[in-house]
Design a protein around this motif. Sequence first.
Motif, PDB file in Angstrom:
ATOM      1  N   VAL A 260       9.626  -5.623  -4.829  1.00 44.32           N
ATOM      2  CA  VAL A 260      10.651  -5.012  -3.971  1.00 44.32           C
ATOM      3  C   VAL A 260      10.086  -3.765  -3.294  1.00 44.32           C
ATOM      4  CG1 VAL A 260      12.899  -3.885  -3.979  1.00 44.32           C
ATOM      5  CG2 VAL A 260      12.553  -5.929  -5.344  1.00 44.32           C
ATOM      6  N   LEU A 261       9.323  -2.962  -4.044  1.00 40.46           N
ATOM      7  CA  LEU A 261       8.731  -1.762  -3.457  1.00 40.46           C
ATOM      8  C   LEU A 261       7.714  -2.111  -2.377  1.00 40.46           C
ATOM      9  CD1 LEU A 261       8.184   0.677  -6.450  1.00 40.46           C
ATOM     10  CD2 LEU A 261       9.596   1.024  -4.444  1.00 40.46           C
TER      11      LEU A 261
ATOM     12  N   ILE B 129       6.436  -2.333   3.337  1.00 43.99           N
ATOM     13  CA  ILE B 129       6.044  -3.080   4.532  1.00 43.99           C
ATOM     14  C   ILE B 129       7.135  -2.982   5.598  1.00 43.99           C
ATOM     15  CG2 ILE B 129       5.613  -5.405   5.412  1.00 43.99           C
ATOM     16  CD1 ILE B 129       4.176  -5.971   2.726  1.00 43.99           C
ATOM     17  N   ALA B 130       8.390  -3.052   5.170  1.00 45.85           N
ATOM     18  CA  ALA B 130       9.503  -2.946   6.119  1.00 45.85           C
ATOM     19  C   ALA B 130       9.533  -1.558   6.766  1.00 45.85           C
ATOM     20  CB  ALA B 130      10.820  -3.235   5.416  1.00 45.85           C
ATOM     21  N   LEU B 131       9.292  -0.501   5.991  1.00 45.05           N
ATOM     22  CA  LEU B 131       9.294   0.856   6.551  1.00 45.05           C
ATOM     23  C   LEU B 131       8.147   1.060   7.532  1.00 45.05           C
ATOM     24  CD1 LEU B 131      10.269   2.951   3.414  1.00 45.05           C
ATOM     25  CD2 LEU B 131      11.573   2.735   5.529  1.00 45.05           C
TER      26      LEU B 131
ATOM     27  N   GLY C 237       6.813   4.396   3.804  1.00 44.80           N
ATOM     28  CA  GLY C 237       6.374   3.018   3.568  1.00 44.80           C
ATOM     29  C   GLY C 237       5.078   2.962   2.784  1.00 44.80           C
ATOM     30  N   MET C 238       4.113   3.762   3.162  1.00 48.47           N
ATOM     31  CA  MET C 238       2.834   3.779   2.444  1.00 48.47           C
ATOM     32  C   MET C 238       3.019   4.310   1.024  1.00 48.47           C
ATOM     33  SD  MET C 238       0.701   2.297   4.254  1.00 48.47           S
ATOM     34  CE  MET C 238      -0.724   2.599   3.256  1.00 48.47           C
ATOM     35  N   GLY C 239       3.920   5.268   0.851  1.00 48.77           N
ATOM     36  CA  GLY C 239       4.209   5.778  -0.490  1.00 48.77           C
ATOM     37  C   GLY C 239       4.772   4.694  -1.397  1.00 48.77           C
ATOM     38  N   CYS C 240       5.682   3.878  -0.859  1.00 46.82           N
ATOM     39  CA  CYS C 240       6.249   2.765  -1.637  1.00 46.82           C
ATOM     40  C   CYS C 240       5.159   1.772  -2.039  1.00 46.82           C
ATOM     41  CB  CYS C 240       7.324   2.036  -0.830  1.00 46.82           C
ATOM     42  SG  CYS C 240       8.864   2.922  -0.657  1.00 46.82           S
TER      43      CYS C 240
ATOM     44  N   ALA D  58       3.827   1.123  -5.877  1.00 48.68           N
ATOM     45  CA  ALA D  58       3.882  -0.217  -6.474  1.00 48.68           C
ATOM     46  C   ALA D  58       2.499  -0.648  -6.949  1.00 48.68           C
ATOM     47  CB  ALA D  58       4.427  -1.217  -5.459  1.00 48.68           C
ATOM     48  N   ARG D  59       1.479  -0.316  -6.186  1.00 45.47           N
ATOM     49  CA  ARG D  59       0.102  -0.651  -6.585  1.00 45.47           C
ATOM     50  C   ARG D  59      -0.265   0.075  -7.879  1.00 45.47           C
ATOM     51  NH1 ARG D  59      -4.844   1.847  -5.808  1.00 45.47           N
ATOM     52  NH2 ARG D  59      -6.617   0.430  -5.775  1.00 45.47           N
ATOM     53  N   ARG D  60       0.091   1.341  -7.948  1.00 40.66           N
ATOM     54  CA  ARG D  60      -0.214   2.128  -9.150  1.00 40.66           C
ATOM     55  C   ARG D  60       0.515   1.564 -10.373  1.00 40.66           C
ATOM     56  NH1 ARG D  60       0.551   8.640  -9.573  1.00 40.66           N
ATOM     57  NH2 ARG D  60      -0.441   8.871 -11.594  1.00 40.66           N
ATOM     58  N   ALA D  61       1.771   1.193 -10.190  1.00 40.59           N
ATOM     59  CA  ALA D  61       2.540   0.619 -11.297  1.00 40.59           C
ATOM     60  C   ALA D  61       1.944  -0.718 -11.736  1.00 40.59           C
ATOM     61  CB  ALA D  61       3.998   0.443 -10.889  1.00 40.59           C
TER      62      ALA D  61
END
Length: 147
Positions: A3-4, A9-11, A113-116, A120-123
Amino acid sequence: MLVLILAGIALVGCAVYVAQLVRLRESFSLDWRGTPIQGTVEIINTEQYRLRYELSTGIMAQTVKGTLPLYQKLVRDGESVTVMYDPLNPTNFQARGQSYVGTAIVGMLFLAGMGCVLYARRAAIRSKRAATTPAPADNGERRKKKS
């Protein structure tokens, strides 16, 4: 996590859409590289104004929908404002700072958007490490403190 990533990507896509919608590349380039000159503004109504400036080759004018940038608020009709124009194409001009609000909005959307996506990558990396790292063996004994 998915979802993140999709939200990110949407942002970023929304940032690209807004940038195209407000012609941000051309507007910011003109603000950055344009030549400043004093021009005048004539208020047509609350939603439109006419911006014009004079060169030795003639008077350049255009009608603009919207409002002037925040720091160039008008006190009365016919007031002087700073205009940025392209010396190679004098018909391409705008009020100085016209791109700043659009740049801020697009920048915030892109960073969110890049933060999301990065969060998600870090998680995902953390959960993969936790799944592959063996749990420490616990015998029920506690280590004694060395004196």
